[in-house]
Structure formats: C-alpha cells, structure tokens
Design an enzyme around this catalytic site. Structure first.
Site, PDB file in Angstrom:
ATOM      1  N   ARG A  29      57.132  39.183  16.636  1.00  0.00           N
ATOM      2  CA  ARG A  29      55.885  38.425  16.664  1.00  0.00           C
ATOM      3  C   ARG A  29      56.124  37.030  16.119  1.00  0.00           C
ATOM      4  O   ARG A  29      56.829  36.866  15.106  1.00  0.00           O
ATOM      5  CB  ARG A  29      54.800  39.150  15.869  1.00  0.00           C
ATOM      6  N   GLN A  44      58.292  48.982  13.352  1.00  0.00           N
ATOM      7  CA  GLN A  44      57.082  49.766  13.090  1.00  0.00           C
ATOM      8  C   GLN A  44      57.410  51.255  13.087  1.00  0.00           C
ATOM      9  O   GLN A  44      58.171  51.725  13.926  1.00  0.00           O
ATOM     10  CB  GLN A  44      56.035  49.512  14.169  1.00  0.00           C
ATOM     11  N   ASP A  71      55.925  53.743  14.329  1.00  0.00           N
ATOM     12  CA  ASP A  71      54.839  53.833  15.291  1.00  0.00           C
ATOM     13  C   ASP A  71      54.738  55.235  15.875  1.00  0.00           C
ATOM     14  O   ASP A  71      55.741  55.926  16.023  1.00  0.00           O
ATOM     15  CB  ASP A  71      55.139  52.844  16.430  1.00  0.00           C
TER      16      ASP A  71
END
Length: 601
Positions: A324, A342, A344
């Site tokens: 990001r 992450q 995730d």
C-alpha cells in the site's frame, strides 16, 4: 491579537458571555482543548506572523497546527511553554461569544487569519459562529473550555511535526505542535514517566539493539528487512498461526503478489482505493498492480469450481503480503509500512451459518491474542452507515450474529453506530499492552458487496443458485505491526516460547568449553534454541552481554558443573543462580514453553 482589533471584535459580536457559576472540576477533554488555545495564544504572542488553523484534542493530549515559513525547533517549544505558564498564571477569564457569519469572516480576514476564514465559510448556513476570548486573544471554536486560564496547571509541550492543511498533500504545509495536559501535576508526572518508559521500549530502538530488523534507503522507505533473530521470532509466530488454523478447520492458500488491473476494477479497489495503491506496471501491454488486499484472490479460488451448500462453510487463510502506498509522513517503523503481511482469512458461508461462524471466529481471535499475553481489550461493534450496500435483512442478520457472538463471549463492548464499512457490519478489537496503551489488531467484517461484484454463487438445497456471505477476518492484523507491538509490550524480553535464543551457555574459562558443546548438543536435540559464548572474557562481562540481549536463561558452567554433570541456571532478571541437573532444567523449559508462560518486563 492587538488591543484595537480585539475591541472591534467585541463590538461586532453579540454579547453572549456565559454567566454560569464557576466550576471546580472540568473533564480532561475540556482541559486539553483549553490548553490548545493557551498554546495558540502563546505562539501568537511570540511569533505574531504565524497563522492559527485547528487545535483538536487527541488521546492523552492535544495539538495545534500553525502556518509559518520557519519550522518550530525544540528551543521554540521551551519559549512557548514558558509563555503558556505566564498566561495561565494571569488568571484570564475565558468567555464564549457568538457572531453573524459575515462579521466573523470580516473580522478574521482583517487579522490575516486566512485558514479561520476558510473554516467559517465551510460551516453550514444557520449554524452559530462561536469564538472564545481570553485576554487579548480570540479564537474560533465550538468549545467547551474552562472558565479561567488559572485552571490550566499541568501541561507539557512534547514534539513538533509537519502536516498538510486538511490532510491533503496538495494544500499548504503546516507546523504541528503536540502537547499533553492533566488535572494535576502528579498526573502529568505519571504520564511523562510512562512516555519515558515508552521511549525505552520503542520497537525501532530495540529492533536495532537486539538485531531484529532494519530498513534501508537503498531498498525504500516502509519496506522491512528481517534479520535472523527477528526472522526466527516471525517463523515461530507464523508456525503457531498455521498449526492453530489447521486445528480450527481452516485450509491455507497462497496467492500472487500482483494481478491485472481488471481484477481491482471488478473488486472496486481501483475506484475507491486507488490513491493507496502503487502505480500500474505494464506487462505485455496489460496493466498489473501490486495487491493491496488478498480478498479478490480468494474469491477467484472459490470461483474455480461450482460450489454446493454441502461445501459451506469454506474457511481459507493466508499470510499474504500486500503493498500500500503510504505517504512518507505517516510511516512509522513496523507500525505503518508499505509492504506487510496480513494474517488474512476469508470465510464463505450461507446466511443461516453466519451466527455460528462469527461465534467461532471470535473465540479463535481471543485464543490467539491470549496466547501472546494479551487479555484486556477494547471491543467495538460497528453498525450500518448511511451509505451501504445489501438488503435490510442481510444487515439485520449479520449485525445480530456479531452482537450475539459478543454477548456469549462475555466481553464488554461498545456499539459504534454508523461506523461499519459500506459492505457490512464489523467487530474491531484493540489490545491493551503492558503500558496501558491500546493497539488496533483484530477485525471481523461481514461483506455483502464482493460476492455481488464477483457474481459468486453456490447451489443450495432447493437446486437454485444463491449468493454466499463473505466474512473477512484478521487475528493479528499484520505480522509487522503485531511484531512491533510484541517488542514494546515485552520491552524486547520475549517470553521463552518466542525468544529467538532461549538459552545461552557461559563457560567461566576455556576449560569448560567442551562441556558447553556437550550441553548445547543435548539442548538442541530437544528443540531448544541455544547459543554459546566461548569468548575469552570474564564471566561478569558475558552475563551482562546476555542480559542486554534479553536471553531468558543463562547457564554458567564452571569446574563444579563439569564434575557434577549439572548446570548453574540464572534467569535474565535475577541475580541468583541455582544448580539443576540437565534433565530437570529441560523439564522446566518444556513446561514454560508448552504453557506459553508470560514474563512481562
């Protein structure tokens, strides 16, 4: 503000000074907001050319943004704080007034306060324009404030930084001054002591001292280089994570680091998240983008087969590295980076399975957090915002499922009305560390949007195609941020099960080196992470070095230990040494590792 301008201001305004009885107690937010104005007044006294912008209350303090050509330096902060104390001692009454919009615009425009004019012009027509006056200083503000500057007795200016006006990098650069304020000087001292302890625990400082990780300008800001000891801890964390996921009915998946831009357009990221994505790159005349999320990839795995209601729920987890574009001004060590992993997971289930899945996920979250020594939380249930997708029935079903799971967990939680994401309600969990600070880590989010965008379906019992519900879930948030939190929580003195080196062997002289090698081999055979300090140094020096490295156990080996076949055990925070057989020491280690015993510094 000069006296004549101030007099003109008072004549222009409706005289609506509040004549309330004097208060003896004010909440901290009121004290801190009043201190922000006190600081602005001191800045204008000392640096009259400065323009004032906004000065909100934040956690544990306040800040004020100023527009001026020259950045503030530490010496300026000392002068400003001194002037604040002088103004506070004057005991200036603080009065609230209201005035018509046009007159307020003219008044602040005449003062050259362009940012205040912009603020006034952005206020809805019909809303009161209020300001607070203390002495010869008046500032635009909704309030509330304390009634007199003498109420402000315990404050401290802390630091400066740059900021963009309204947070937009296209706008002017402002100079921000941070401060803190408390009711009493004792409270202020306690807070400043905590700040000093936080500096001692700073993960960036300890990361360097303990040789855990680094960053390099040659690589790029916000991109982490994991060193061997940091990597060892990361491996332990990730292996624990993987094992527990398999135990809890998940399957693990792996997905690429990039994908065609079409995928991000379908998901909506390209439209709504573009400013946080890295620029596209051309590959064979197709645009590819580094992934900011893992969700679309897991959806593609789902869509690789026709799914039946018998397949649901599906639970897929990934330690997926995402990228990001964080602006340089907001990056901070491991806590805010451009590339991170992450922890995730995405769950795909039918509507009638949501409640059971949420309850199961919440229990899993709490188990993982408690395993790392976090057992105090702030929990928020965020409900439907004004702008959202999905039917009323979907939102009711999902919100009820989240709420019932929280009620069954016994956790205290706050409802955060309207703060859910546009695609569904969510639970956010903040963990409390050993300094009493809260860190946002875990989240559970229900999503109606992506299954619709990607036309996901499964064949239900009625033989028809139905759309599954998608649940986004992170336990630790990201490996990087969670690791930074662990470093500061434990001050780098990790519990035995996480420590990169669990035991260090310290021979008193070279005569014990052979025995040290023998002991090391036996410990390593049992899976213990061992180092040997065979340097020709005094034992006191070796012990001090091991303590600085925060190694949990030191085994001091002398002639007596060689002859008896035992080890002299010393813990990193103890001055005492006790002698054990190697078998008894191994039993002690195994118990501490198996129970994930916590030893907070």
């Amino acid at each position: 503000m000069c006296g004549s301008s101030h007099d003109a201001f008072l004549r222009l305004m409706n005289e609506q000074t509040q004549n309330k009885p004097a208060q003896t107690e004010f909440d901290l937010d009121t004290i801190r907001h009043s201190c922000a104005h006190l600081m602005a007044q001191a800045v204008k006294d000392l640096f009259p050319e400065t323009q004032v912008t906004i000065g909100p209350v934040i956690e544990d303090g306040f800040y004020y943004d100023f527009y001026r050509e020259t950045p503030f330096v530490p010496e300026d902060l000392k002068k400003i704080e001194k002037r604040m104390k002088e103004i506070a001692k004057k005991g200036l009454d603080i009065q609230r007034q209201e005035m018509p919009r046009d007159e307020a615009v003219k008044f602040f425009k005449d003062l050259g306060e362009d940012f205040k004019v912009e603020i006034i012009e952005s206020i809805d027509q019909g809303d009161a324009i209020s300001a607070y006056t203390q002495g010869d200083f008046t500032d635009l503000c909704r309030g509330p404030h304390v009634d007199n500057t003498k109420r402000l007795k315990a404050f401290k200016l802390l630091s400066t930084s740059a900021a963009y006006w309204r947070g937009d990098e296209r706008n002017p650069v402002l100079q921000r001054i941070y401060g803190t304020a408390w009711r009493t000087k004792d409270e202020l001292k306690e807070y400043l002591d905590r700040l000093e302890e936080a500096k001692r625990r700073d993960h960036r400082k300890l990361g360097k001292e303990l040789d855990l990780f680094s960053m390099s300008e040659d690589v790029g800001p916000g991109l982490i280089l994991w060193h061997p000891k940091g990597s060892r801890i990361r491996y332990i964390v990730e292996e624990f994570w993987r094992q527990e996921h398999y135990k809890n009915g998940y399957e693990l998946v792996y997905t690429p680091h990039t994908a065609k831009s079409d995928l991000w357009q379908t998901s909506g990221h390209f439209d709504f998240y573009k400013e946080n994505m890295f620029a596209p790159m051309d590959v064979e005349n197709k645009e590819y983008i580094l992934k900011p999320m893992n969700c679309p990839f897991h959806i593609q795995i789902y869509k690789s087969h026709l799914r039946s209601y018998r397949d649901l729920p599906l639970r897929w987890a990934e330690l997926g590295t995402v990228y990001r574009y964080e602006r340089s001004g907001v990056m901070h060590g491991l806590l805010r980076v451009r590339g991170f992993t992450q922890d995730d997971a995405h769950l795909f289930c039918a509507r009638n399975q949501i409640e059971a899945e949420i309850e199961r996920v919440l229990g899993f979250v709490l188990y993982i957090l408690r395993s790392f020594g976090f057992d105090q939380y702030k929990v928020f249930l965020s409900t439907r915002p004004d702008k959202s997708v999905g039917s009323d029935d979907d939102w009711t079903t999902a919100t009820d499922a989240l709420q019932k799971a929280l009620d069954k967990s016994g956790l205290d939680y706050e409802e955060d009305p309207g703060e859910g994401v546009f695609y569904g309600p969510k639970i956010d969990i903040k963990i409390k560390d050993s300094l009493g600070r809260f860190w946002q880590v875990s989240t559970i989010q229900v999503d109606f949007n992506l299954p619709h965008r990607f036309e996901m379906s499964y064949v239900a019992e009625d033989g028809k195609h139905h759309q599954p519900i998608m649940i986004h879930r992170a336990l630790m948030g990201s490996i990087e941020r969670f690791f930074g939190c662990l470093i500061e929580h434990y001050a780098g003195a990790f519990p035995l099960w996480l420590a990169p080196v669990q035991v260090i062997l310290l021979p008193i002289t070279d005569n014990q080196n052979a025995y040290a090698e023998e002991v090391a081999a036996k410990l390593e055979e049992k899976g213990i992470r061992v180092e040997k300090d065979l340097r020709n140094e005094k034992i006191g020096f070796k012990i001090r070095e091991a303590q600085l490295a925060k190694t949990p156990y030191m085994l001091v080996l002398g002639d007596k230990e060689v002859q008896s076949g035992q080890v002299a055990v010393r813990k990193r925070r103890s001055q005492d040494t006790h002698t054990l057989s190697l078998d008894d020491f191994l039993k002690q280690l195994k118990h501490e590792i198996d129970t994930k015993a916590i030893d907070v510094l």
